[in-house]
Motif scaffolding. Structure first.
Motif, PDB file in Angstrom:
ATOM      1  N   ASN A  14     -22.314 -33.080  -5.915  1.00 35.41           N
ATOM      2  CA  ASN A  14     -21.142 -32.728  -6.704  1.00 35.41           C
ATOM      3  C   ASN A  14     -21.594 -32.598  -8.161  1.00 35.41           C
ATOM      4  N   ARG A  15     -21.495 -31.408  -8.727  1.00 37.29           N
ATOM      5  CA  ARG A  15     -22.037 -31.192 -10.073  1.00 37.29           C
ATOM      6  C   ARG A  15     -21.285 -31.967 -11.142  1.00 37.29           C
ATOM      7  N   GLN A  16     -20.115 -32.497 -10.835  1.00 35.77           N
ATOM      8  CA  GLN A  16     -19.438 -33.372 -11.784  1.00 35.77           C
ATOM      9  C   GLN A  16     -20.169 -34.710 -11.915  1.00 35.77           C
ATOM     10  N   ASN A  17     -20.822 -35.127 -10.827  1.00 35.09           N
ATOM     11  CA  ASN A  17     -21.499 -36.420 -10.805  1.00 35.09           C
ATOM     12  C   ASN A  17     -22.972 -36.306 -11.164  1.00 35.09           C
ATOM     13  N   ILE A  18     -23.648 -35.307 -10.581  1.00 32.67           N
ATOM     14  CA  ILE A  18     -25.068 -35.100 -10.841  1.00 32.67           C
ATOM     15  C   ILE A  18     -25.427 -33.672 -10.456  1.00 32.67           C
ATOM     16  N   LYS A  19     -26.191 -33.008 -11.311  1.00 35.97           N
ATOM     17  CA  LYS A  19     -26.627 -31.647 -11.016  1.00 35.97           C
ATOM     18  C   LYS A  19     -27.829 -31.701 -10.077  1.00 35.97           C
ATOM     19  N   PHE A  20     -27.838 -30.823  -9.092  1.00 34.81           N
ATOM     20  CA  PHE A  20     -28.961 -30.765  -8.162  1.00 34.81           C
ATOM     21  C   PHE A  20     -30.209 -30.324  -8.919  1.00 34.81           C
ATOM     22  N   GLU A  40     -37.640 -33.689  -5.993  1.00 35.12           N
ATOM     23  CA  GLU A  40     -37.054 -33.842  -4.666  1.00 35.12           C
ATOM     24  C   GLU A  40     -36.717 -35.312  -4.409  1.00 35.12           C
ATOM     25  N   ALA A  41     -35.424 -35.597  -4.325  1.00 28.69           N
ATOM     26  CA  ALA A  41     -34.958 -36.968  -4.124  1.00 28.69           C
ATOM     27  C   ALA A  41     -33.642 -36.931  -3.375  1.00 28.69           C
ATOM     28  N   ASN A  42     -33.452 -37.905  -2.497  1.00 21.69           N
ATOM     29  CA  ASN A  42     -32.294 -37.872  -1.608  1.00 21.69           C
ATOM     30  C   ASN A  42     -30.963 -38.124  -2.306  1.00 21.69           C
ATOM     31  N   ASN A  43     -30.987 -38.668  -3.534  1.00 21.71           N
ATOM     32  CA  ASN A  43     -29.708 -38.897  -4.211  1.00 21.71           C
ATOM     33  C   ASN A  43     -29.051 -37.583  -4.647  1.00 21.71           C
ATOM     34  N   PHE A  44     -29.774 -36.467  -4.540  1.00 21.56           N
ATOM     35  CA  PHE A  44     -29.173 -35.163  -4.787  1.00 21.56           C
ATOM     36  C   PHE A  44     -28.548 -34.585  -3.504  1.00 21.56           C
ATOM     37  N   LEU A  45     -28.752 -35.247  -2.384  1.00 25.76           N
ATOM     38  CA  LEU A  45     -28.301 -34.730  -1.084  1.00 25.76           C
ATOM     39  C   LEU A  45     -27.096 -35.543  -0.606  1.00 25.76           C
ATOM     40  N   THR A  46     -26.009 -35.442  -1.314  1.00 23.97           N
ATOM     41  CA  THR A  46     -24.857 -36.297  -1.033  1.00 23.97           C
ATOM     42  C   THR A  46     -23.759 -35.624  -0.234  1.00 23.97           C
ATOM     43  N   ASP A  47     -23.701 -34.292  -0.258  1.00 28.78           N
ATOM     44  CA  ASP A  47     -22.591 -33.569   0.365  1.00 28.78           C
ATOM     45  C   ASP A  47     -23.134 -32.465   1.259  1.00 28.78           C
ATOM     46  N   CYS A  48     -22.470 -32.274   2.384  1.00 30.83           N
ATOM     47  CA  CYS A  48     -22.951 -31.322   3.389  1.00 30.83           C
ATOM     48  C   CYS A  48     -21.986 -30.147   3.527  1.00 30.83           C
ATOM     49  N   MET A  49     -22.560 -28.959   3.639  1.00 33.63           N
ATOM     50  CA  MET A  49     -21.799 -27.755   3.958  1.00 33.63           C
ATOM     51  C   MET A  49     -22.566 -26.969   5.018  1.00 33.63           C
ATOM     52  N   LEU A  50     -21.902 -25.975   5.574  1.00 32.94           N
ATOM     53  CA  LEU A  50     -22.548 -25.025   6.474  1.00 32.94           C
ATOM     54  C   LEU A  50     -22.469 -23.644   5.830  1.00 32.94           C
ATOM     55  N   TYR A  51     -23.576 -22.933   5.870  1.00 34.66           N
ATOM     56  CA  TYR A  51     -23.676 -21.621   5.223  1.00 34.66           C
ATOM     57  C   TYR A  51     -23.876 -20.550   6.294  1.00 34.66           C
ATOM     58  N   PHE A  52     -23.175 -19.415   6.127  1.00 35.16           N
ATOM     59  CA  PHE A  52     -23.257 -18.308   7.084  1.00 35.16           C
ATOM     60  C   PHE A  52     -23.903 -17.116   6.377  1.00 35.16           C
ATOM     61  N   PRO A  53     -25.203 -16.919   6.620  1.00 33.28           N
ATOM     62  CA  PRO A  53     -25.938 -15.900   5.858  1.00 33.28           C
ATOM     63  C   PRO A  53     -25.419 -14.480   6.053  1.00 33.28           C
ATOM     64  N   ASN A  54     -24.790 -14.188   7.185  1.00 31.54           N
ATOM     65  CA  ASN A  54     -24.295 -12.820   7.408  1.00 31.54           C
ATOM     66  C   ASN A  54     -23.108 -12.482   6.506  1.00 31.54           C
ATOM     67  N   THR A  55     -22.332 -13.491   6.122  1.00 37.47           N
ATOM     68  CA  THR A  55     -21.147 -13.244   5.286  1.00 37.47           C
ATOM     69  C   THR A  55     -21.268 -13.848   3.892  1.00 37.47           C
ATOM     70  N   GLY A  56     -22.237 -14.734   3.698  1.00 34.67           N
ATOM     71  CA  GLY A  56     -22.381 -15.406   2.420  1.00 34.67           C
ATOM     72  C   GLY A  56     -21.342 -16.481   2.181  1.00 34.67           C
ATOM     73  N   ALA A  57     -20.613 -16.873   3.219  1.00 35.83           N
ATOM     74  CA  ALA A  57     -19.530 -17.853   3.076  1.00 35.83           C
ATOM     75  C   ALA A  57     -20.001 -19.249   3.486  1.00 35.83           C
ATOM     76  N   TYR A  58     -19.261 -20.251   3.008  1.00 39.51           N
ATOM     77  CA  TYR A  58     -19.535 -21.650   3.328  1.00 39.51           C
ATOM     78  C   TYR A  58     -18.284 -22.279   3.937  1.00 39.51           C
ATOM     79  N   ILE A  59     -18.508 -23.329   4.712  1.00 37.41           N
ATOM     80  CA  ILE A  59     -17.418 -24.222   5.083  1.00 37.41           C
ATOM     81  C   ILE A  59     -17.867 -25.654   4.821  1.00 37.41           C
ATOM     82  N   SER A  60     -16.892 -26.512   4.622  1.00 37.20           N
ATOM     83  CA  SER A  60     -17.159 -27.929   4.435  1.00 37.20           C
ATOM     84  C   SER A  60     -16.639 -28.668   5.662  1.00 37.20           C
ATOM     85  N   PRO A  61     -17.521 -29.107   6.554  1.00 36.54           N
ATOM     86  CA  PRO A  61     -17.063 -29.746   7.787  1.00 36.54           C
ATOM     87  C   PRO A  61     -16.217 -30.998   7.564  1.00 36.54           C
ATOM     88  N   GLU A  62     -16.549 -31.770   6.542  1.00 29.86           N
ATOM     89  CA  GLU A  62     -15.897 -33.066   6.356  1.00 29.86           C
ATOM     90  C   GLU A  62     -14.596 -32.987   5.575  1.00 29.86           C
TER      91      GLU A  62
END
Length: 657
Positions: free
Chosen positions: A356-362, A367-389
């Motif tokens: 979350n860029r409000q909390n910390i910029k990636f 390379e450190a796991n504290n930048f890996l806090t939120d998960c999304m799924l990316y669809f390369p054919n459409t360029g769209a994302y969804i947030s499963p959670e």
């Protein structure tokens, strides 16, 4: 969530070590028996932290397991009732997975009297909502000019693949120290952010490795409106990089992370499980067009309507068979469900971890796991994302603070008969302003026999992030509440308007992202007209609703950061009464914009034309960039305040002579 996936990895690295353990730093640490803290007697500050010491030490215990000890030692001078109220309770990091070894606290009055807290002032409480237990110091006898001092030591499972330590807050600090101790074979790396000094290795320490940071003074950072405050504070991030005894390097690398993510989310399923996955996929996408976008939209709507996301880390909440059967999962389990079903549907996608860029910029480099806090799924054919959670998010509109940032994209690759994954750091494009629109079409006429009364037809269309707060869930809203919701858009113009008629258009929740949610209201009101002799004052600007106005008494320090890009379109059509005219139409004309590289990125423009007795007013507003450097703040303020200026616009309706 990333912690759950990686917690089982790399512990084998430490079983290679058999060595004598040096004495822990904490064994000999204590506070001064006779404290002599002081501040400038002429200080006008309400709070100063005169000591801030954080120490982390990694040690092997008797079973040769790596454990982590953390100490925090703070001394704060409190010089106002507000600050005394804020710090009369200090919370301790207490949990079922950690052990609080030391907890000491005391008050030092302005006259130097020391009042140490006994165990009765270290209290245990329970959060009524979450059930989470916590401990806290309950300070008493604090008066203006007193110091409070406390320190604690916690033993816990080690966190070494990326941890953040934040030093800065809103008030001034002195004597800021950070130390990290580790066995002589475990090499850590550090990176400093936002003006924090570099962490240096202390080569004089024997029998262990020691890194340290020292600041004699650190100014406070004031919070500013529309700023990523937490991300802007001075902090460091550290990670374990090498195990010299095992000759292992890159321990915290994203290459290893990517392999773990893939292995966890894309395991080989049994035939029985795969059959259940395929059945679920068929049910979830039933009736959808056979295009990728339609299938993903249908799948997301089905899962977010039928599968409950629970808190907690129980194995059953991550077990795919149980999730498919019971329709309950935690955050990790829900991503496993999406991954399995998307693969069953043969829809190309990638797992993305970001922050979350409000909390910390990636950070693209460190390379450190504290930048890996939120998960999304990316669809390369459409360029769209969804947030499963995130149930409040939908396809194409992920949580906006996760965009305009970088992230780790994990993609499946197949070479011959071997299938694995590769990770790549890429930019997460924010949703463009033309996909998040608040559009108002307002038709106005005046009562023939009473020009102080206006008839208003309001057609308001909400799309993108402006529609997402209600459109996908509108079928769950009670009819009475929905009526109140629609009426509220009329009342936003003025609380005293009369709603004659109202309706919703495109209110099918599955139309979100396809068609805007429209609210159509017929309104009668005399709230917008004031009579002045033989003239009428028409408060036309109020028809767009109240607007934000930004004030800035001090020079802007932090970059301004909006959640998402957006556009506003407003078309106001006013039928001029027979025998009258508007005397000051040119007051409508406002033109404020900020361009960069010849591209207009911020603007407010209002103008008009008159045709067949109707005044057509256009008032459009665009924010095509999220992050604006502090030196460009005035341009942003000019644009957003122009909308507030329009909101104050009054047209003079006078008889034609």
């Amino acid at each position: 969530m990333i912690k759950n996936i990686l917690s089982i990895s790399f512990f084998f690295l430490f079983t290679l070590i058999v060595q004598a353990q040096s004495e822990s730093f904490f064994n000999s640490y204590n506070w001064d028996k006779n404290p002599e803290y002081s501040v400038n007697p002429d200080s006008t500050e309400t709070i100063i932290e005169v000591k801030n010491k954080v120490v982390t030490e990694f040690l092997f215990d008797k079973e040769d397991d790596l454990v982590e000890f953390t100490m925090e030692h703070r001394v704060l001078w409190l010089n106002s009732d507000e600050k005394i109220e804020s710090f009369n309770k200090v919370y301790l990091p207490y949990s079922l997975t950690s052990e609080l070894l030391v907890n000491k606290a005391r008050v030092i009055t302005k006259d130097g009297v020391v009042k140490e807290l006994n165990d009765s002032k270290i209290l245990l409480a329970t959060d009524e909502e979450t059930g989470r237990k916590y401990k806290y110091f309950a300070f008493e006898g604090i008066e203006k000019g007193s110091f409070i001092e406390y320190y604690y030591v916690v033993k816990q499972n080690p966190s070494y693949r990326g941890k953040r330590v934040t030093f800065q807050s809103s008030f001034k600090k002195e004597n800021v120290e950070f130390d990290l101790f580790a066995p002589s074979n475990l090499v850590f790396k550090f990176k400093s952010y936002n003006g924090a000094p570099e962490v240096e290795q202390d080569t004089l320490t024997e029998d262990k490795l020691h890194w340290k940071l020292r600041m004699s003074e650190l100014e406070g950072l004031e919070e500013e409106e529309l700023a990523a405050y937490d991300a802007s504070k001075a902090f460091i991030v550290y990670k374990l990089d090498k195990n010299l005894a095992g000759n292992v390097s890159g321990i915290s690398s994203y290459g290893n992370v990517s392999q773990n993510i893939y292995a966890y989310y894309y395991p080989e399923h049994s035939k029985r499980t795969q059959k259940s996955i395929d059945k679920f996929a068929s049910e979830a996408t039933k009736g959808a067009e056979k295009t990728e976008e339609a299938l993903v939209r249908k799948l997301e709507f089905y899962i977010k309507t039928n599968v409950y996301i629970a808190d907690g880390g129980g194995e059953e909440l991550e077990d795919l068979d149980k999730i498919l059967d019971q329709k309950v999962a935690n955050g990790t389990g829900i991503v496993k469900l999406y991954a399995a079903v998307l693969k069953s549907l043969e829809i190309p996608h990638e797992v993305v971890f970001t922050s979350n860029r409000q909390n910390i910029k990636f950070d693209k480099v460190f390379e450190a796991n504290n930048f890996l806090t939120d998960c999304m799924l990316y669809f390369p054919n459409t360029g769209a994302y969804i947030s499963p959670e995130e149930n409040s998010s939908r396809y194409g509109f992920p949580p906006a603070y996760l965009t305009d940032n970088y992230g780790l994209f994990v993609k499946e690759v197949t070479v011959g008969d071997f299938t694995s994954a590769v990770g790549e750091i890429k930019y997460i494009e924010p949703v463009s302003a033309d996909q998040t629109i608040d559009k108002m079409t307002i038709d106005v006429d005046f009562e023939e026999n009473d020009l102080s009364t206006t008839n208003i037809k309001l057609d308001r269309a909400l799309s993108g992030y402006y529609g997402m707060f209600i459109h996908p869930f509108i079928h769950l809203v009670k009819e009475e509440d929905l009526d109140n919701f629609v009426e509220s858009f009329g009342k936003r113009l003025n609380e005293n308007v009369e709603i004659i008629d109202k309706k919703l258009v495109n209110d099918d929740p599955e139309l979100f992202g396809i068609k805007p949610l429209k609210l159509v209201l017929d309104i009668k009101s005399n709230a917008f007209i004031e009579k002045a002799g033989n003239r009428y004052l028409f408060k036309v600007g109020e028809l767009i609703g109240q607007q934000i106005q930004l004030y800035q008494e001090k020079e802007r320090v932090l970059p301004l950061e909006n959640e998402f890009k957006r556009s506003y379109y407003r078309n106001i059509n006013i039928e001029v009464p027979a025998g009258y005219r508007f005397a000051n139409l040119d007051d409508i004309n406002i033109d404020k914009e900020y361009s960069k590289d010849r591209e207009e990125i911020l603007s407010f423009k209002s103008f008009y034309n008159v045709e067949d007795g109707i005044v057509h007013i256009t008032a459009d507003e665009h924010y095509r960039i999220n992050i604006i450097e502090s030196e460009r703040y005035e341009e942003y303020r000019d644009v957003i305040n122009s909308a507030a200026d329009f909101n104050k616009l009054t047209l003079i309706l006078e008889p034609v002579e």
